[in-house]
Design an enzyme around this catalytic site. Sequence first.
Site, PDB file in Angstrom:
ATOM      1  N   GLY A  61       0.813  -1.220   0.000  1.00  0.00           N
ATOM      2  CA  GLY A  61       0.000   0.000   0.000  1.00  0.00           C
ATOM      3  C   GLY A  61       0.843   1.265   0.000  1.00  0.00           C
ATOM      4  O   GLY A  61       0.335   2.362   0.268  1.00  0.00           O
ATOM      5  N   THR A  62       2.116   1.113  -0.355  1.00  0.00           N
ATOM      6  CA  THR A  62       3.052   2.243  -0.377  1.00  0.00           C
ATOM      7  C   THR A  62       2.529   3.404  -1.237  1.00  0.00           C
ATOM      8  O   THR A  62       2.515   4.561  -0.799  1.00  0.00           O
ATOM      9  CB  THR A  62       4.396   1.773  -0.993  1.00  0.00           C
ATOM     10  OG1 THR A  62       4.679   0.458  -0.538  1.00  0.00           O
ATOM     11  CG2 THR A  62       5.518   2.715  -0.677  1.00  0.00           C
ATOM     12  N   HIS A 119      11.678   1.182   1.995  1.00  0.00           N
ATOM     13  CA  HIS A 119      11.313  -0.221   2.210  1.00  0.00           C
ATOM     14  C   HIS A 119      12.306  -0.882   3.178  1.00  0.00           C
ATOM     15  O   HIS A 119      12.246  -2.095   3.379  1.00  0.00           O
ATOM     16  CB  HIS A 119      11.346  -1.001   0.888  1.00  0.00           C
ATOM     17  CG  HIS A 119      10.167  -0.754  -0.020  1.00  0.00           C
ATOM     18  ND1 HIS A 119       8.896  -0.546   0.438  1.00  0.00           N
ATOM     19  CD2 HIS A 119      10.074  -0.736  -1.385  1.00  0.00           C
ATOM     20  CE1 HIS A 119       8.066  -0.384  -0.602  1.00  0.00           C
ATOM     21  NE2 HIS A 119       8.759  -0.484  -1.703  1.00  0.00           N
TER      22      HIS A 119
HETATM   23  P1  PAP Z   1       5.393  -0.494  -4.125  1.00  0.00           P
HETATM   24  O1  PAP Z   1       5.867  -1.061  -2.837  1.00  0.00           O
HETATM   25  O2  PAP Z   1       6.092  -1.073  -5.321  1.00  0.00           O
HETATM   26  O3  PAP Z   1       5.358   0.999  -4.144  1.00  0.00           O
HETATM   27  P2  PAP Z   1       2.640  -0.687  -3.354  1.00  0.00           P
HETATM   28  O4  PAP Z   1       2.069   0.617  -3.708  1.00  0.00           O
HETATM   29  O5  PAP Z   1       2.997  -0.934  -1.930  1.00  0.00           O
HETATM   30  O6  PAP Z   1       3.877  -1.006  -4.297  1.00  0.00           O
HETATM   31  O7  PAP Z   1       1.633  -1.833  -3.749  1.00  0.00           O
HETATM   32  C1  PAP Z   1       0.953  -1.870  -4.965  1.00  0.00           C
HETATM   33  C2  PAP Z   1      -0.446  -2.349  -4.633  1.00  0.00           C
HETATM   34  O8  PAP Z   1      -1.231  -1.271  -4.140  1.00  0.00           O
HETATM   35  C3  PAP Z   1      -1.142  -2.875  -5.871  1.00  0.00           C
HETATM   36  O9  PAP Z   1      -2.023  -3.905  -5.403  1.00  0.00           O
HETATM   37  P3  PAP Z   1      -2.549  -5.090  -6.317  1.00  0.00           P
HETATM   38  O10 PAP Z   1      -1.373  -5.666  -7.028  1.00  0.00           O
HETATM   39  O11 PAP Z   1      -3.194  -6.050  -5.380  1.00  0.00           O
HETATM   40  O12 PAP Z   1      -3.520  -4.475  -7.253  1.00  0.00           O
HETATM   41  C4  PAP Z   1      -1.884  -1.644  -6.330  1.00  0.00           C
HETATM   42  O13 PAP Z   1      -2.981  -1.918  -7.179  1.00  0.00           O
HETATM   43  C5  PAP Z   1      -2.346  -1.068  -5.005  1.00  0.00           C
HETATM   44  N1  PAP Z   1      -2.633   0.367  -5.074  1.00  0.00           N
HETATM   45  C6  PAP Z   1      -1.946   1.320  -5.744  1.00  0.00           C
HETATM   46  N2  PAP Z   1      -2.522   2.516  -5.584  1.00  0.00           N
HETATM   47  C7  PAP Z   1      -3.598   2.326  -4.789  1.00  0.00           C
HETATM   48  C8  PAP Z   1      -4.596   3.204  -4.263  1.00  0.00           C
HETATM   49  N3  PAP Z   1      -4.611   4.488  -4.539  1.00  0.00           N
HETATM   50  N4  PAP Z   1      -5.560   2.665  -3.478  1.00  0.00           N
HETATM   51  C9  PAP Z   1      -5.564   1.353  -3.185  1.00  0.00           C
HETATM   52  N5  PAP Z   1      -4.644   0.470  -3.643  1.00  0.00           N
HETATM   53  C10 PAP Z   1      -3.673   0.955  -4.446  1.00  0.00           C
END
Ligand code: PAP
Length: 309
Positions: A61-62, A119
Amino acid sequence: MEEILKILPQHTCSWLKDKVTLYKYQDFWAVKQLLEGGILAQQTFRAAPSDIFLCSFPKTGTTWVKSLAFAIVTREKYDESTNPLLTSLVHECVPFLERDIEKIDDNHKNSNFPLVATHLPYASLPESVLASNCKIVYIYRNTKDVIVSLYHFLREALKLSMEDAPFEDAFDEFCQGICSSGPYWDHILGYWKASLERPERILFLKYEDLKRDPASNAKRLAEFIGYPFSLDEEKAGVVDNIINMCSFENLSNLEVNKTGTRKPGAIENRLYFRKAKDGDWKNYFTDEMKEKIDKLMDEKLSGTGLVLK
Ligand code: PAP
């Protein structure tokens, strides 16, 4: 740096067709580029008292928490039509400790922009962060959805099909603790134990809670990081506007997030916005896999007071 890397245990991910090598350093695994950035941060980074750290294991959820925190902190500077989140990937708006140390130093010198994302596990944060009173926000998520999210992100970033990159193999590696920033359980527990010792310093946010009740959690976040919403702001709909702007539906449909790429590495921005569904794991896990990971996480978290379900 080469000397340090040479003596570390290494693991090449066969399910990714040997295209990714992880190094084990201070009890966590990381790819070369991020590990080098992490070590550099440990050696040179000096935290400012006003820094706010947004800490997470990958895929928990970063992107969401960074967007919310950015919108909260900059809400007097930008409105819903001028916010940089509408034209830039949030990872360009909030610097990443392992990658953007110069940008963070510039922020310290030239602006009072306080957000820093990382991270890194808690114990591996730079000494100056551990010794400071900086606020830390930690987001975590259902383990099974993290595994699925990580699987698709890495597979797609390397342009591998699901046939090329078997999910079962990715799952097995995760259960061995071998993945970027892993093991997941150690990552969560490091921050969890620190939060028990200093609850005023570390806020734990759960991805699923944020989904269920974004308004209360956005308010909690704003309050904790020292940018609380006033009653007038609440009445004027500022909280709702921020939640809507940072929603998956909005961000994933922006042109920049549909077609842009993130440097370095040219990762497509769209890979940060996949489905954002709770329980997508049900489409990938066998009963045995579910049982295995649930048992493993129960064992690892048992007696800590932390419940992931
Ligand atoms: P990162 O660590 O590479 O930055 P991160 O953002 O932690 O990634 O995780 C990505 C997940 O958050 C994705 O989940 P999924 O693969 O299960 O779909 C992504 O879709 C989800 N995500 C990104 N933006 C949002 C948002 N605004 N609200 C809810 N979920 C989100």
